[in-house]
Scaffold this motif. Structure first.
Motif, PDB file in Angstrom:
ATOM      1  N   VAL A  64     -18.123  10.719 -43.482  1.00 54.41           N
ATOM      2  CA  VAL A  64     -18.819  11.969 -43.804  1.00 54.41           C
ATOM      3  C   VAL A  64     -19.141  12.045 -45.290  1.00 54.41           C
ATOM      4  CG1 VAL A  64     -18.575  14.488 -43.907  1.00 54.41           C
ATOM      5  CG2 VAL A  64     -17.795  13.234 -41.884  1.00 54.41           C
ATOM      6  N   SER A  65     -20.336  12.523 -45.588  1.00 48.43           N
ATOM      7  CA  SER A  65     -20.717  12.790 -46.976  1.00 48.43           C
ATOM      8  C   SER A  65     -21.498  14.102 -47.025  1.00 48.43           C
ATOM      9  CB  SER A  65     -21.558  11.642 -47.554  1.00 48.43           C
ATOM     10  OG  SER A  65     -22.734  11.446 -46.789  1.00 48.43           O
ATOM     11  N   PHE A  66     -21.416  14.774 -48.154  1.00 53.62           N
ATOM     12  CA  PHE A  66     -22.133  16.031 -48.363  1.00 53.62           C
ATOM     13  C   PHE A  66     -23.247  15.772 -49.373  1.00 53.62           C
ATOM     14  CE2 PHE A  66     -17.927  17.152 -46.942  1.00 53.62           C
ATOM     15  CZ  PHE A  66     -18.141  18.215 -46.069  1.00 53.62           C
ATOM     16  N   ARG A  67     -24.465  15.973 -48.946  1.00 53.73           N
ATOM     17  CA  ARG A  67     -25.613  15.758 -49.835  1.00 53.73           C
ATOM     18  C   ARG A  67     -25.905  17.042 -50.591  1.00 53.73           C
ATOM     19  NH1 ARG A  67     -29.811  12.301 -46.000  1.00 53.73           N
ATOM     20  NH2 ARG A  67     -28.627  10.346 -46.022  1.00 53.73           N
ATOM     21  N   THR A  68     -25.835  16.948 -51.905  1.00 54.62           N
ATOM     22  CA  THR A  68     -26.088  18.099 -52.762  1.00 54.62           C
ATOM     23  C   THR A  68     -27.204  17.741 -53.728  1.00 54.62           C
ATOM     24  OG1 THR A  68     -23.719  18.583 -52.647  1.00 54.62           O
ATOM     25  CG2 THR A  68     -25.004  19.781 -54.291  1.00 54.62           C
ATOM     26  N   PRO A  69     -28.433  18.144 -53.454  1.00 57.24           N
ATOM     27  CA  PRO A  69     -29.534  17.836 -54.366  1.00 57.24           C
ATOM     28  C   PRO A  69     -29.253  18.371 -55.761  1.00 57.24           C
ATOM     29  CG  PRO A  69     -30.368  18.706 -52.293  1.00 57.24           C
ATOM     30  CD  PRO A  69     -28.886  18.908 -52.282  1.00 57.24           C
ATOM     31  N   GLU A  70     -29.632  17.592 -56.758  1.00 67.81           N
ATOM     32  CA  GLU A  70     -29.381  17.996 -58.133  1.00 67.81           C
ATOM     33  C   GLU A  70     -30.097  19.311 -58.438  1.00 67.81           C
ATOM     34  OE1 GLU A  70     -29.850  16.193 -62.672  1.00 67.81           O
ATOM     35  OE2 GLU A  70     -30.407  14.996 -60.924  1.00 67.81           O
ATOM     36  N   ARG A  78     -31.066  23.274 -48.717  1.00 60.00           N
ATOM     37  CA  ARG A  78     -31.339  21.854 -48.934  1.00 60.00           C
ATOM     38  C   ARG A  78     -30.077  21.012 -48.862  1.00 60.00           C
ATOM     39  NH1 ARG A  78     -34.223  21.911 -54.550  1.00 60.00           N
ATOM     40  NH2 ARG A  78     -32.713  23.586 -54.845  1.00 60.00           N
ATOM     41  N   LEU A  79     -28.924  21.642 -48.837  1.00 57.03           N
ATOM     42  CA  LEU A  79     -27.680  20.913 -48.686  1.00 57.03           C
ATOM     43  C   LEU A  79     -27.555  20.428 -47.249  1.00 57.03           C
ATOM     44  CD1 LEU A  79     -25.257  23.354 -50.557  1.00 57.03           C
ATOM     45  CD2 LEU A  79     -26.359  21.329 -51.480  1.00 57.03           C
ATOM     46  N   SER A  80     -26.838  19.334 -47.060  1.00 57.37           N
ATOM     47  CA  SER A  80     -26.672  18.814 -45.705  1.00 57.37           C
ATOM     48  C   SER A  80     -25.372  18.039 -45.595  1.00 57.37           C
ATOM     49  CB  SER A  80     -27.858  17.911 -45.322  1.00 57.37           C
ATOM     50  OG  SER A  80     -27.962  16.823 -46.226  1.00 57.37           O
ATOM     51  N   VAL A  81     -24.923  17.908 -44.363  1.00 57.05           N
ATOM     52  CA  VAL A  81     -23.736  17.122 -44.036  1.00 57.05           C
ATOM     53  C   VAL A  81     -24.206  15.892 -43.270  1.00 57.05           C
ATOM     54  CG1 VAL A  81     -21.502  17.105 -42.883  1.00 57.05           C
ATOM     55  CG2 VAL A  81     -22.371  19.234 -43.868  1.00 57.05           C
ATOM     56  N   VAL A  82     -23.770  14.719 -43.687  1.00 57.55           N
ATOM     57  CA  VAL A  82     -24.199  13.472 -43.071  1.00 57.55           C
ATOM     58  C   VAL A  82     -22.991  12.754 -42.475  1.00 57.55           C
ATOM     59  CG1 VAL A  82     -25.356  11.252 -43.399  1.00 57.55           C
ATOM     60  CG2 VAL A  82     -26.082  13.247 -44.732  1.00 57.55           C
ATOM     61  N   VAL A  83     -23.090  12.395 -41.195  1.00 57.92           N
ATOM     62  CA  VAL A  83     -22.064  11.592 -40.529  1.00 57.92           C
ATOM     63  C   VAL A  83     -22.702  10.245 -40.225  1.00 57.92           C
ATOM     64  CG1 VAL A  83     -20.428  11.450 -38.632  1.00 57.92           C
ATOM     65  CG2 VAL A  83     -21.122  13.692 -39.497  1.00 57.92           C
ATOM     66  N   GLY A  84     -22.258   9.210 -40.949  1.00 57.21           N
ATOM     67  CA  GLY A  84     -22.884   7.899 -40.810  1.00 57.21           C
ATOM     68  C   GLY A  84     -21.874   6.789 -40.615  1.00 57.21           C
ATOM     69  N   ALA A  85     -22.190   5.614 -41.160  1.00 58.18           N
ATOM     70  CA  ALA A  85     -21.284   4.475 -41.060  1.00 58.18           C
ATOM     71  C   ALA A  85     -20.088   4.700 -41.972  1.00 58.18           C
ATOM     72  CB  ALA A  85     -22.013   3.191 -41.450  1.00 58.18           C
ATOM     73  N   PRO A  86     -18.888   4.322 -41.553  1.00 55.38           N
ATOM     74  CA  PRO A  86     -17.698   4.548 -42.382  1.00 55.38           C
ATOM     75  C   PRO A  86     -17.705   3.679 -43.637  1.00 55.38           C
ATOM     76  CG  PRO A  86     -17.144   3.207 -40.488  1.00 55.38           C
ATOM     77  CD  PRO A  86     -18.557   3.660 -40.279  1.00 55.38           C
ATOM     78  N   ARG A  87     -17.190   4.235 -44.709  1.00 54.65           N
ATOM     79  CA  ARG A  87     -17.051   3.493 -45.959  1.00 54.65           C
ATOM     80  C   ARG A  87     -15.658   2.841 -45.966  1.00 54.65           C
ATOM     81  NH1 ARG A  87     -18.947   8.485 -46.798  1.00 54.65           N
ATOM     82  NH2 ARG A  87     -16.878   9.233 -47.411  1.00 54.65           N
ATOM     83  N   SER A  88     -15.496   1.839 -45.117  1.00 52.04           N
ATOM     84  CA  SER A  88     -14.199   1.177 -44.977  1.00 52.04           C
ATOM     85  C   SER A  88     -14.424  -0.307 -44.712  1.00 52.04           C
ATOM     86  CB  SER A  88     -13.393   1.810 -43.839  1.00 52.04           C
ATOM     87  OG  SER A  88     -14.073   1.668 -42.611  1.00 52.04           O
ATOM     88  N   ALA A  89     -13.319  -1.047 -44.714  1.00 45.36           N
ATOM     89  CA  ALA A  89     -13.412  -2.493 -44.491  1.00 45.36           C
ATOM     90  C   ALA A  89     -13.924  -2.801 -43.087  1.00 45.36           C
ATOM     91  CB  ALA A  89     -12.046  -3.145 -44.714  1.00 45.36           C
ATOM     92  N   ASP A  90     -13.550  -1.984 -42.125  1.00 42.09           N
ATOM     93  CA  ASP A  90     -13.995  -2.183 -40.747  1.00 42.09           C
ATOM     94  C   ASP A  90     -15.087  -1.170 -40.446  1.00 42.09           C
ATOM     95  OD1 ASP A  90     -14.349  -2.648 -38.077  1.00 42.09           O
ATOM     96  OD2 ASP A  90     -12.214  -2.664 -37.568  1.00 42.09           O
ATOM     97  N   ALA A  91     -16.331  -1.592 -40.573  1.00 35.50           N
ATOM     98  CA  ALA A  91     -17.472  -0.688 -40.381  1.00 35.50           C
ATOM     99  C   ALA A  91     -18.137  -0.885 -39.027  1.00 35.50           C
ATOM    100  CB  ALA A  91     -18.485  -0.901 -41.493  1.00 35.50           C
ATOM    101  N   ARG A  92     -17.411  -1.490 -38.076  1.00 37.85           N
ATOM    102  CA  ARG A  92     -17.990  -1.692 -36.752  1.00 37.85           C
ATOM    103  C   ARG A  92     -18.240  -0.362 -36.052  1.00 37.85           C
ATOM    104  NH1 ARG A  92     -13.788  -5.210 -33.668  1.00 37.85           N
ATOM    105  NH2 ARG A  92     -12.398  -3.871 -34.909  1.00 37.85           N
TER     106      ARG A  92
END
Length: 228
Positions: A64-70, A78-92
């Motif tokens: 999960v990451s929170f996008r905060t436009p400058e 304009r803010l958003s919550v993004v659920v994407g690929a994990p930022r870890s060693a095992d990204a399967r």
């Protein structure tokens, strides 16, 4: 040794050799089938069917990451919550997609000459599935208070796995000295993977005894719990 004894010994050795060869072949076949079965079951994905609430939360924390436009005000559409690929060693990709909830609360701080209290109210919740194979983006709802009307109202966004939070799992917010700017948030559950607190746009204006204006309605239609 007679001819009959020699033939008997030879046959015995041949049978033992054949049995040894069969055993070796069976072992290789079993190992191959086991690997094939494992590959068939996971398909190169990350097995998560037996994960605990903590493990699901840990995976979400890295995905999960929170996008905060400058320069964007907080909270802002304009803010958003993004659920994407994990930022870890095992990204399967996960074998079994997680059911994920993205929920937003308003935090209204009431300050008097003797005490400060912050009340939370859920204003929107989105339900989606996530396996790390593609990104899912949820924009902040447009009805959140901003500017003058939201002077003493902050926003809390959280991402967690499973069903909606129960009453006992809801966030506990301890107000800070400047109306949420230094507030402490605690969830009574292991399911929350990530959250972000957005304090009021101008906490300094939350003076003791100041009345809090309720945010005006934007006329937005009812939210869809299955979005996006």
């Amino acid at each position: 040794m007679t001819i009959e004894e020699t033939m008997h010994t030879t046959r015995t050795r041949l049978r033992r050799g054949a049995l040894t060869a069969c055993s070796a072949a069976l072992a290789l076949l079993t190992a191959g089938c086991s690997k094939a079965s494992e590959t068939t079951q996971t398909g190169g994905c990350r097995a998560d069917g037996a994960w605990s609430a903590r493990q699901k939360a840990a995976w979400l924390r890295s995905a999960v990451s929170f996008r905060t436009p400058e320069g964007a005000a907080a909270p802002d559409v304009r803010l958003s919550v993004v659920v994407g690929a994990p930022r870890s060693a095992d990204a399967r990709r996960l074998c079994l997609p997680l059911e994920v909830q993205v929920e937003f609360w308003t935090l209204t701080t009431t300050t008097t000459t003797t005490s400060t209290r912050t009340d939370s109210s859920s204003v929107r919740r989105y339900r989606l599935t996530a396996d790390g194979g593609r990104s899912r983006t949820v924009g902040f709802p447009g009805g959140l208070p901003t500017g003058r009307e939201g002077v003493c109202v902050g926003v809390l966004a959280a991402v967690y796995a499973g069903e909606p939070l129960t009453g006992r799992e809801l966030p506990r917010v301890t107000p800070g000295p400047s109306a949420d700017a230094d507030a402490s948030v605690r969830f009574v559950t292991d399911r929350v993977g990530a959250y972000r607190l957005f304090p009021p746009p101008d906490p300094a204006r939350c003076a003791p005894g100041r009345s809090v204006v309720s945010p005006s309605s934007t006329g937005e239609p009812g939210w869809d719990p299955f979005h996006p």
